[in-house]
Design an enzyme around this catalytic site. Structure first.
Site, PDB file in Angstrom:
ATOM      1  N   ASP A 224      22.131  32.393  18.273  1.00  0.00           N
ATOM      2  CA  ASP A 224      23.070  33.619  18.292  1.00  0.00           C
ATOM      3  C   ASP A 224      22.488  34.983  18.496  1.00  0.00           C
ATOM      4  OD1 ASP A 224      25.239  34.884  17.240  1.00  0.00           O
ATOM      5  OD2 ASP A 224      24.454  35.506  15.359  1.00  0.00           O
TER       6      ASP A 224
ATOM      7  N   TYR B  87      24.625  31.596   4.198  1.00  0.00           N
ATOM      8  CA  TYR B  87      25.794  32.643   4.196  1.00  0.00           C
ATOM      9  C   TYR B  87      26.890  32.573   3.502  1.00  0.00           C
ATOM     10  CZ  TYR B  87      22.826  34.535   8.012  1.00  0.00           C
ATOM     11  OH  TYR B  87      21.936  35.037   8.552  1.00  0.00           O
TER      12      TYR B  87
ATOM     13  N   GLU C 286      17.455  33.978   5.075  1.00  0.00           N
ATOM     14  CA  GLU C 286      18.538  34.653   5.604  1.00  0.00           C
ATOM     15  C   GLU C 286      19.736  34.785   4.775  1.00  0.00           C
ATOM     16  OE1 GLU C 286      20.160  33.391   9.695  1.00  0.00           O
ATOM     17  OE2 GLU C 286      17.919  33.457  10.438  1.00  0.00           O
TER      18      GLU C 286
ATOM     19  N   GLU D 294      16.271  27.116  11.782  1.00  0.00           N
ATOM     20  CA  GLU D 294      17.470  26.313  11.659  1.00  0.00           C
ATOM     21  C   GLU D 294      17.546  25.026  12.796  1.00  0.00           C
ATOM     22  OE1 GLU D 294      21.136  28.208  11.647  1.00  0.00           O
ATOM     23  OE2 GLU D 294      20.368  29.565   9.825  1.00  0.00           O
TER      24      GLU D 294
HETATM   25  C1  GCB Z   1      21.730  32.087  11.257  1.00  0.00           C
HETATM   26  C2  GCB Z   1      20.781  32.273  12.371  1.00  0.00           C
HETATM   27  C3  GCB Z   1      20.817  33.538  12.971  1.00  0.00           C
HETATM   28  C4  GCB Z   1      22.179  34.035  13.246  1.00  0.00           C
HETATM   29  C5  GCB Z   1      22.734  34.216  11.798  1.00  0.00           C
HETATM   30  C6  GCB Z   1      24.380  34.691  11.929  1.00  0.00           C
HETATM   31  O1  GCB Z   1      21.830  31.014  10.379  1.00  0.00           O
HETATM   32  O2  GCB Z   1      19.527  31.836  11.971  1.00  0.00           O
HETATM   33  O3  GCB Z   1      20.212  33.429  14.196  1.00  0.00           O
HETATM   34  O4  GCB Z   1      22.271  35.196  13.960  1.00  0.00           O
HETATM   35  O5  GCB Z   1      22.954  33.005  11.311  1.00  0.00           O
HETATM   36  O6  GCB Z   1      24.474  35.641  11.629  1.00  0.00           O
HETATM   37  O7  GCB Z   1      25.132  33.823  12.069  1.00  0.00           O
END
Ligand code: GCB
Length: 623
Positions: A172, A475, A511, A422
């Site tokens: 990403d 997330y 994250e 990841e």
């Molecule tokens: C993740 C990735 C990161 C992305 C992020 C996202 O898990 O490690 O590279 O930018 O999510 O915002 O989707």
């Protein structure tokens, strides 16, 4: 690989500036090699355009160079002074070219390197015209396939006019390409210091420091039996006062003792963070003739870890930091000192003590800056979304770690290696693959723990057993249960506990976050608004405080430090907007909340003081 530095035996010259640039025809990426474009000035083969170095080339022009797939060419001319023809060697060094580079000097091939974000060099002594003009030509290929690090796919698909080549990747961030960091020419003596490896130790009471150095030497004098080379090592403190010295007897290594020592501490963990000594390495011949001098900064500290904690100088560390990107408007991933200094000012303003170099090695200049400012680094290799585990991929993955460790092992700021972000660690082949990668990393450096940022559910993961510290990305209220602020705190607690139960190792949340459009306000909080990001953070803080009581939860890293560019998709509005800062490095509302938390943690854990402007005066009743 040593950073190019001037000394009484070495000169350094920058080749940064405006180069000439040509893009190859996408359908014919090898044409330039076949037609030998490197044999003369590029402008003789194709019309050239000006291109800044260092910079990504993608966002410089007004046409679709942004989405170019395949090879591009750079060249420029430069002078080499007559004085350089004397008895010495000349080296050409690139801080990084993404992804693959082929380099010619005056039409002769001098080096090829595969892997972005890492330096490479070649001796060019015999290729140069001294006291005359020279030409350097670089071909750079940005194509990512299943056996590059990181991986991608190249496909040929129909478009309105016929067929076209498309680069796709699952990671990403935008696949910026070009000559991303500085290009240097530098001189060394014929017999010279090629590598210096430094490790440090502290006495139990942290009053005495030890610096172990080992040097490798290249050059003919190193092989002459009657010429026993030796090293004179001098250590100077910040004021330039000599605090230790040693002359190694017939050896290229030794130990320096500093008493009393000023250890290297992270920002806000000590009143004098980032304390650095200067180590001066002098290479001497039998008759004490000075052959070469190299100086580097050294921070004296210890690292240790167990199943619960990570300690620096014997003191447990709680990481409060960010995942980041090297990314900015126009220059893409090109090195930019103004941006780097601004970023460090923001890191310190917000009270962070760490970041992860997600998802590739950052510039050497930023690593030096982190040393000086006491910012701890989790140093990540360029392996992202790793899948389709093959022998060839394994070889390149290991090579990326080898290059990274050789580059960064002397930085006190580097406290952990991250071997992937990841990776698809749910698959059976991930098990042995990551065991091999982790063991290889350990064989190169035993002084730092190994982690990887994992996103598969802990029940499926097969890599954690090979790591020292488990980092997980999640997330909540974004990719799962979008908008549900009431589904964050308990989920984070439960998942961290599950990871710890499964592996009995320290846990980091590497994250978490939410995309946030600067200036979008909605009350009650709604996805993409500044209120929502602030709430998402706050619900995580609650979970982290619960987890901190358990003893094995050792850090929180927001995704992301700043907004950054990605490939085009319908989930991204001008890029990933999970930044706490905008792409122009201004704070969003959540930055102010995060700042209060990071300083509150600093005061609670490390007795730091609050900045005067941390709280805005409201009324006499509240303090
Ligand atoms: C993740 C990735 C990161 C992305 C992020 C996202 O898990 O490690 O590279 O930018 O999510 O915002 O989707």
């Amino acid at each position: 690989m040593l950073y190019p530095r001037e000394s009484e035996t070495r000169e350094v010259r920058s080749l940064d500036g405006i180069w000439n640039f040509v893009r190859s025809d996408q359908a014919n990426p090898t044409q330039g090699v076949r037609d030998e474009w490197y044999a003369k000035e590029l402008s003789k083969s194709r019309p050239t355009i000006p291109m800044p170095v260092p910079a990504s080339y993608n966002d410089i022009t007004t046409d679709n160079l942004r989405d170019h797939v395949g090879t591009v060419w750079y060249d420029r001319k430069f002078f080499v002074p007559r004085s350089w023809s004397k008895d010495q060697r000349i080296w050409l060094r690139f801080g990084s070219v993404h992804y693959e580079a082929y380099v010619w000097i005056n039409g002769q091939k001098v080096v090829k390197h595969e892997m972005g974000h890492l330096p490479f060099e070649a001796e060019v002594t015999d290729f140069l015209n001294y006291g005359a003009e020279n030409r350097i030509t670089v071909m750079c290929d940005n194509a990512l396939i299943q056996t590059t690090v990181p991986q991608g796919r190249i496909t040929e698909v129909p478009n309105d006019g016929g067929m076209t080549i498309v680069q796709s990747y699952t990671f990403d961030f935008f696949n910026y390409a070009g000559i991303h960091r500085s290009v240097h020419l530098y001189t060394t003596p014929r017999t010279f210091i090629e590598e210096v490896e430094v490790t440090t130790n502290l006495s139990k009471d942290a009053t005495v420091g030890e610096v172990f150095y080992s040097v490798s030497v290249n050059g003919s004098a190193a092989n002459e039996a009657d010429n026993v080379l030796h090293i004179q090592a001098n250590l100077y403190d910040k004021e330039g006062i000599l605090v230790a010295n040693a002359t190694s007897d017939q050896k290229l290594g030794g130990k320096l003792q500093v008493n009393p020592v000023k250890p290297w501490w992270p920002y806000l963990m000590h009143s004098e963070p980032g304390y650095l000594y200067q180590l001066e390495i002098k290479l001497l011949a039998t008759n004490d003739e000075l052959l070469d001098v190299y100086r580097l900064k050294v921070g004296i500290r210890t690292l240790s870890w167990n199943s619960q904690q990570f300690l620096i100088n014997g003191k447990p560390v709680y990481f409060r930091g960010f995942g980041r990107h090297e990314d900015s408007d126009i220059r893409g991933k090109g090195l930019d000192n103004a941006l780097m200094v601004r970023d460090f000012n923001l890191l310190k303003w917000i009270g962070a003590n760490a970041y992860r170099t997600s998802h590739y090695p950052y510039s050497e200049e930023s690593m030096q800056f982190a040393d000086e400012h006491g910012i701890m680094i989790i140093d990540e290799c360029p392996s992202v979304d790793t899948e389709n585990f093959s022998q060839e991929l394994l070889g390149k993955h290991k090579s990326s770690l080898e290059q990274l460790i050789h580059r960064d092992r002397n930085h006190p700021s580097v406290v952990m290696w991250s071997i992937a972000n990841e990776p698809r660690t749910g698959s059976v082949s991930a098990d042995s693959y990551f065991e091999l990668v982790a063991n290889f990393t350990r064989s190169l450096d035993k002084t730092r723990p190994i982690t990887a940022a994992i996103a598969v559910p802990n029940t499926q993961d097969k890599a954690g057993r090979s790591l020292d510290i488990i980092s997980f990305n999640r997330y909540n209220a974004w990719y799962s249960n979008a908008g549900r602020l009431d589904m964050i705190t308990q989920n984070v607690i439960d998942e961290a506990i599950a990871w710890n139960k499964r592996y009995n190792k320290p846990i980091i949340m590497s994250e978490y976050g939410a995309d946030t459009l600067e200036g979008l306000h909605m009350q009650p909080a709604y996805v993409w608004s500044e209120e929502f990001q602030t709430e998402v953070f706050s619900r995580h803080f609650k979970a982290f405080d619960e987890l901190r009581k358990k003893g094995w939860f050792i850090g929180e890293f927001v995704w992301n430090f700043a907004d950054f560019k990605t490939a085009q998709t319908y989930t991204r509005v001008g890029g990933n907007k999970k930044g706490v800062f905008t792409r122009a490095r201004q704070p969003k509302a959540a930055a102010h909340l995060l700042r209060k938390r990071y300083f509150a943690l600093g005061r609670d854990l490390d007795q730091c003081s609050f900045p005067d402007d941390l709280f805005t005066y409201i009324a006499d009743l509240i303090s």
